[in-house]
Every structure is written in C-alpha cells, then in structure tokens.
Scaffold this motif. Structure first.
Motif, PDB file in Angstrom:
ATOM      1  N   ASP A 292     -53.665 -17.978  -7.151  1.00 18.84           N
ATOM      2  CA  ASP A 292     -53.360 -19.188  -7.919  1.00 18.84           C
ATOM      3  C   ASP A 292     -52.741 -18.841  -9.256  1.00 18.84           C
ATOM      4  O   ASP A 292     -51.784 -19.510  -9.706  1.00 18.84           O
ATOM      5  N   ALA A 293     -53.271 -17.801  -9.899  1.00 14.68           N
ATOM      6  CA  ALA A 293     -52.732 -17.383 -11.179  1.00 14.68           C
ATOM      7  C   ALA A 293     -51.297 -16.891 -11.042  1.00 14.68           C
ATOM      8  O   ALA A 293     -50.425 -17.201 -11.886  1.00 14.68           O
ATOM      9  N   LEU A 294     -51.015 -16.146  -9.951  1.00 24.63           N
ATOM     10  CA  LEU A 294     -49.661 -15.682  -9.720  1.00 24.63           C
ATOM     11  C   LEU A 294     -48.696 -16.835  -9.460  1.00 24.63           C
ATOM     12  O   LEU A 294     -47.559 -16.849  -9.956  1.00 24.63           O
ATOM     13  N   ALA A 295     -49.174 -17.827  -8.696  1.00 22.59           N
ATOM     14  CA  ALA A 295     -48.331 -18.994  -8.403  1.00 22.59           C
ATOM     15  C   ALA A 295     -48.039 -19.777  -9.675  1.00 22.59           C
ATOM     16  O   ALA A 295     -46.896 -20.226  -9.901  1.00 22.59           O
ATOM     17  N   THR A 296     -49.062 -19.937 -10.528  1.00 27.72           N
ATOM     18  CA  THR A 296     -48.856 -20.651 -11.789  1.00 27.72           C
ATOM     19  C   THR A 296     -47.885 -19.909 -12.677  1.00 27.72           C
ATOM     20  O   THR A 296     -46.981 -20.528 -13.302  1.00 27.72           O
ATOM     21  N   SER A 297     -48.014 -18.593 -12.719  1.00 29.94           N
ATOM     22  CA  SER A 297     -47.119 -17.785 -13.531  1.00 29.94           C
ATOM     23  C   SER A 297     -45.678 -17.900 -13.033  1.00 29.94           C
ATOM     24  O   SER A 297     -44.724 -18.002 -13.828  1.00 29.94           O
ATOM     25  N   ALA A 298     -45.522 -17.902 -11.692  1.00 28.48           N
ATOM     26  CA  ALA A 298     -44.180 -18.009 -11.108  1.00 28.48           C
ATOM     27  C   ALA A 298     -43.548 -19.366 -11.431  1.00 28.48           C
ATOM     28  O   ALA A 298     -42.352 -19.474 -11.719  1.00 28.48           O
ATOM     29  N   ARG A 299     -44.357 -20.451 -11.391  1.00 27.20           N
ATOM     30  CA  ARG A 299     -43.829 -21.789 -11.676  1.00 27.20           C
ATOM     31  C   ARG A 299     -43.372 -21.866 -13.137  1.00 27.20           C
ATOM     32  O   ARG A 299     -42.342 -22.447 -13.446  1.00 27.20           O
ATOM     33  N   ARG A 300     -44.155 -21.265 -14.024  1.00 31.32           N
ATOM     34  CA  ARG A 300     -43.802 -21.296 -15.439  1.00 31.32           C
ATOM     35  C   ARG A 300     -42.515 -20.504 -15.701  1.00 31.32           C
ATOM     36  O   ARG A 300     -41.685 -20.882 -16.535  1.00 31.32           O
ATOM     37  N   ALA A 301     -42.372 -19.393 -14.974  1.00 30.68           N
ATOM     38  CA  ALA A 301     -41.178 -18.562 -15.164  1.00 30.68           C
ATOM     39  C   ALA A 301     -39.909 -19.266 -14.689  1.00 30.68           C
ATOM     40  O   ALA A 301     -38.825 -19.042 -15.210  1.00 30.68           O
ATOM     41  N   SER A 302     -40.081 -20.132 -13.669  1.00 33.42           N
ATOM     42  CA  SER A 302     -38.908 -20.827 -13.126  1.00 33.42           C
ATOM     43  C   SER A 302     -38.564 -22.068 -13.965  1.00 33.42           C
ATOM     44  O   SER A 302     -37.494 -22.623 -13.845  1.00 33.42           O
TER      45      SER A 302
END
Length: 350
Positions: A340-350
């Motif tokens: 979940d943390a990785l997915a949140t980080s990826a969304r923020r980066a995009s």
C-alpha cells in the motif's frame, strides 16, 4: 522413497551451500544420509529464500504455502519439495519441527530482536534445534533425552553462527546479541549498528556467547550414546567442526567484526578422521549423567513433539498451527502495508 534425480539435486545444493554439513554427512550411513541431504536441502531453500531477497515477508508466506502442500502429500513440482515430502511420509516427521523452522524465518523477516539470552535461545530453537530434532527422527531415535541433547547441539551451533557473524549481521542491519547485554555494557545498539567496531565490550559479548555454545556442545555430546553406532561419526564430526569455528573466534580474540572465522579443509578432514576413530572406539559408549539433564525450556516443545510416536489426528500431527498462523498473519499485514505504501508513493510521483 526419494527419486534419484531429486536426491542428486539436493546433494549438489548442499555441496555448494553448506560444506560443513556435506563433509559431516559423508560419515552417515546411506539410509540416514540420503534423507538428511533432502532435509538440509529444504532447510537451505528456506534460509536462502528469506536471506537472498528484499521481499522477505512474501518469501516466508510462500514457504508456508509450500510446507502446507508438502504435508498434504501434493508438493510443489520442485526437487527439494518432492524430496522433503518423501522424507515427511517415510519418517512420519512431526509437523511441529519444520513449522518451527518456518517460524524462525518469519522472525527474521520481521527483524525481531531479543531482549535476553532466552530470546536468542528461542530463535535458535526454531532455526537450528528443530533441525537437530529432525535429524534424530531420521536416525529412528525418539528418546526424549537424546532429542534434548540434539536440541542442545542445534542451539550451540546457532550461537556459534551468531558469534561468528556479528559484524556481517550488523552491516546488514541485523542484531542477534541480547539487548540486555548492551544495556549492561552501557552501549546503544543503534549506535553499534551504524558503526560496528570490535570494542572490548563487543568482544566480551562474543566471548560470552562462545562460552555458552561450548557448554551446550558438552551437554550435546552426552546424547551421542543414544544414537545408532553407524550415525555417531557424522554427529561427532558436526560437533567438532562447529566447535572448531568457536575455537577460531577465540584465536582472533573474539573479533568477529573485522574478520570472519572459518576452518580449513585440512582441519575438517582431521575432525572427520578423529570423529570416526572416537565413535568406533567401542561398540557401546558409557552413559553420562548429563544425558538426563532437562531440555532448555525454549526447546522443550520440540522434544515433546518429536518424542510423540502417536501424534493425534494424522500420521504427522497438527503442528503448532495457531502460533504459526499468528506469525504469518503479522507478516501478511506487514506485506500488505508495504504494498500500500508503494502504491501511494507511486500515485504521488505520477
């Protein structure tokens, strides 16, 4: 029976991954050596699956699924799994024992640290004493005294490993020395991990761990009289090879930070020869009163499981399902949080 191709795979894995065990195993009779190679190959698979990946939680969860399939009699289509499944069936291997190993790997994945030496014993019980108990089962021995001493041997070996690898573990962010030892020495564990040095305080901890291992090697040797005569040379060899590592630590003044103790091939060959001579010096070894010492509290459940020749509900028992499920559930929650943390980080980066 283990398929010849699967056995060949297991032997090759052990020859390259655990030279000390491979050397000692050459002194075992074939009826024990072959299943022992299968056992150690599965244990090696378990260890490497966790150590050699950054996805430790996922690796342990996958191993749990593989162990479940093995005990169902439908192992994954892989040589080590098939070979270990054959061992489980042939020897009615109590499920508690390999589950203990898996639980220890889960503790590693959780980066657990141990407040006291008892906690280190509990960890060692899972990752090493459980293997000693399984080896004893392979030899056809279910005597609780022999099993207790086999567990002593396993714990001693793991303490030796921990003492030898203090520096290597610290540089990887791992700490197995008891935390109360740091408190007594006035040291901060985090400061040590950030800059591991062979200070007098750390050397004393290593020396203390080696002394405790040597005490347990002495207790373990008393159990060898309960093993089949043909199995004793291999077990003496394992005892001497690992005790030799402890001796090398002493010669280095207990500095396992800047160097890693190891033994030479010549030394191993000498211990193999000495083991064969000692084990063959008489058909019957005298019993020592040490044989009857109570098991370490941390290994008592392993002794009880392995000594039970009539486990309930199935030929291989039910294991400690509740404890293992609890640990795996914690790992699964950690893995989910990480994703979940990785997915949140990826969304923020995009």
């Amino acid at each position: 029976m283990i398929a010849p191709a699967d056995l060949a795979y297991c032997e090759a894995a052990i020859r390259t991954g655990s030279y000390s065990f491979h050397a000692a195993s050459r002194l075992l009779p074939g009826r024990v050596r072959d299943p022992a190679l299968a056992l150690y190959a599965f244990c090696r698979l378990t260890d490497d699956s966790v150590d050699l990946t950054d996805e430790k939680s996922a690796a342990v969860l996958s191993l749990g699924e593989r162990l479940e399939l093995i005990y169902r009699g439908t192992p994954r289509d892989a040589p080590a799994d098939r070979a270990f499944a054959a061992v489980v069936e042939q020897f009615a291997m109590p499920r508690t024992l390999p589950e203990a190993l898996l639980e220890g790997m889960a503790w590693d994945a959780m980066e657990r640290r141990y407040p006291t030496l008892s906690g280190v014993y509990a960890y060692s019980a899972r990752v090493a004493a459980a293997v000693g108990a399984m080896m004893t089962v392979l030899m056809g021995v279910r005597c609780p005294y022999a099993l207790a001493r086999a567990c002593d041997m396993g714990v001693a070996m793991q303490l030796t490993n921990i003492a030898r690898d203090v520096g290597e573990d610290a540089r990887a962010g791992r700490l197995y020395l008891p935390l109360d030892w740091f408190e007594d020495a006035g040291l901060d564990p985090e400061a040590f991990l950030s800059d591991p040095r062979p200070t007098p305080e750390i050397r004393r901890m290593v020396k203390r761990l080696v002394a405790d291992a040597n005490r347990l090697y002495f207790r373990a040797e008393a159990g060898l009289s309960e093993l089949p005569l043909s199995c004793r040379p291999g077990m003496f060899a394992a005892r001497y090879i690992y005790a030799g590592i402890a001796a090398e630590l002493g010669r280095a003044d207990y500095d396992s930070i800047t160097r890693r103790a190891h033994t030479t091939k010549t030394q191993k060959l000498g211990w193999l020869a000495a083991s064969a001579i000692k084990a063959g010096s008489g058909a019957v070894m005298p019993r020592s009163a040490v044989l009857y010492a109570k098991p370490l509290p941390e290994v008592a459940y392993l002794v009880e499981a392995a000594a039970d020749t009539k486990p309930d509900h199935s030929p291989w028992g039910q294991g400690r399902t509740g404890e293992l499920i609890s640990v795996l559930a914690q790992l699964e929650a950690r893995e989910r949080a990480r994703r979940d943390a990785l997915a949140t980080s990826a969304r923020r980066a995009s």
